[in-house]
Design an enzyme around this catalytic site. Structure first.
Site, PDB file in Angstrom:
ATOM      1  CG  ASP A  34      -2.002  -1.037   1.159  1.00  0.00           C
ATOM      2  OD1 ASP A  34      -2.726  -1.069   0.147  1.00  0.00           O
ATOM      3  OD2 ASP A  34      -2.131  -1.832   2.113  1.00  0.00           O
ATOM      4  CG  HIS A  65      -3.817  -0.279  -3.351  1.00  0.00           C
ATOM      5  ND1 HIS A  65      -4.556  -0.445  -2.198  1.00  0.00           N
ATOM      6  CD2 HIS A  65      -4.509   0.619  -4.103  1.00  0.00           C
ATOM      7  CE1 HIS A  65      -5.637   0.311  -2.242  1.00  0.00           C
ATOM      8  NE2 HIS A  65      -5.626   0.974  -3.381  1.00  0.00           N
ATOM      9  CG  MET A  67      -4.551   3.780  -1.744  1.00  0.00           C
ATOM     10  SD  MET A  67      -4.911   3.141  -0.091  1.00  0.00           S
ATOM     11  CE  MET A  67      -3.510   2.034   0.093  1.00  0.00           C
ATOM     12  N   GLY A 141      -6.634   4.429   3.811  1.00  0.00           N
ATOM     13  CA  GLY A 141      -5.776   5.354   4.528  1.00  0.00           C
ATOM     14  C   GLY A 141      -5.138   4.759   5.762  1.00  0.00           C
ATOM     15  N   GLY A 143      -4.778   0.973   8.343  1.00  0.00           N
ATOM     16  CA  GLY A 143      -5.057  -0.429   8.591  1.00  0.00           C
ATOM     17  C   GLY A 143      -5.924  -0.591   9.827  1.00  0.00           C
ATOM     18  N   GLY A 144      -6.445  -1.791  10.013  1.00  0.00           N
ATOM     19  CA  GLY A 144      -7.190  -2.115  11.225  1.00  0.00           C
ATOM     20  C   GLY A 144      -8.620  -1.638  11.267  1.00  0.00           C
ATOM     21  CG  ASP A 174      -6.989  -3.607   0.870  1.00  0.00           C
ATOM     22  OD1 ASP A 174      -6.979  -3.929   2.071  1.00  0.00           O
ATOM     23  OD2 ASP A 174      -6.156  -2.835   0.358  1.00  0.00           O
ATOM     24  N   GLY A 175      -9.647  -4.595   3.043  1.00  0.00           N
ATOM     25  CA  GLY A 175     -10.129  -3.771   4.153  1.00  0.00           C
ATOM     26  C   GLY A 175     -10.961  -4.537   5.158  1.00  0.00           C
ATOM     27  N   GLY A 176     -10.430  -4.724   6.357  1.00  0.00           N
ATOM     28  CA  GLY A 176     -11.191  -5.334   7.437  1.00  0.00           C
ATOM     29  C   GLY A 176     -11.460  -6.814   7.269  1.00  0.00           C
ATOM     30  N   GLY A 196      -4.143  -7.515   6.451  1.00  0.00           N
ATOM     31  CA  GLY A 196      -2.946  -6.997   7.097  1.00  0.00           C
ATOM     32  C   GLY A 196      -2.920  -7.332   8.566  1.00  0.00           C
ATOM     33  CB  SER A 197      -4.849  -5.959  11.419  1.00  0.00           C
ATOM     34  OG  SER A 197      -4.603  -4.602  11.134  1.00  0.00           O
TER      35      SER A 197
END
Length: 216
Positions: A34, A65, A67, A141, A143-144, A174-176, A196-197
């Site tokens: 990211d 990726h 951003m 923007g 993580g987590g 991607d995300g959560g 990620g997390s």
């Protein structure tokens, strides 16, 4: 089987090469990288130099990726750094087809990312030209964050479009993402899960990667 792409956004940057090797040995399929500029998203991560520094430390494909604002200014830098897949946000440029075409002309797989509130219509006219669509299931923007449930409908809609038109496109989400929601994301139509997390905060990333893959 679904592929898993650990996001190094959640890795320990003080020993990044070890963290990359850790998930490679754990069964990861790609390495999700990211890149944030503090303008397009409210965070700053790293640039091409960091990516180039770990390129020879793993055999995993680099899923980069971007951003960032005005990605057209930096595409070649990330291509030279070692991107295998290079994804730009539809919201970050007014010349999406030009960017996608340039990435493809360099022998790199082009992808397009969509923020949670961006409709699929934004990529309607580049679906013939890309290899991957990245559906953001959090506002990018940081993580987590928690997965936005409504995004399941968006994934399903895109899966229908891909299948009806026989596009050769992978759907990445991607995300959560974690072990609790992976199965419904896969059922909706995801081909690649970015986590990620859930992976890097676990004492045993290999087990997490394995469970994410076997959730379907």
């Amino acid at each position: 089987m679904v592929k898993v792409a650990p996001s190094i956004l959640s890795a320990d940057f003080s020993r990044l090469a070890e963290e990359v090797k850790r998930v490679e040995q754990g069964g990861a399929d790609l390495l999700h990288i990211d890149v944030m500029d503090g303008h397009f998203v409210p965070n700053i991560t790293f640039g091409p130099a960091v990516i180039a520094s770990i390129k020879g430390k793993t055999k995993l494909p680099f899923d980069v990726h971007l951003m960032i604002e005005e990605p057209e200014k930096y595409l070649n830098d990330f291509i030279r750094a070692g991107a295998d897949i290079l994804t730009v946000h539809a919201e970050s440029t007014v010349h999406l087809h030009r960017l996608v075409s340039h990435i493809k002309s360099q022998g790199i797989k082009p992808g397009v990312a969509l923020n949670p509130s961006t409709p699929l219509d934004a990529i309607k006219y580049v679906l013939d030209d890309i290899d991957l669509v990245l559906i953001m299931s959090v506002n990018p923007g940081f993580g987590g964050q928690k997965f936005i449930p409504r995004i399941l409908d968006k994934i399903s809609e895109l899966r229908s479009i891909v299948e009806q038109n026989q596009y050769d496109i992978l759907i990445e989400v991607d995300g959560g993402i974690n072990e609790d929601n992976a199965s419904e994301i896969i059922d909706a139509g995801a081909d690649i899960l970015v986590a990620g997390s859930a992976i890097y905060e676990s004492p045993n990333p290999e087990d997490v990667i394995k469970r994410l893959k076997n959730n379907n």
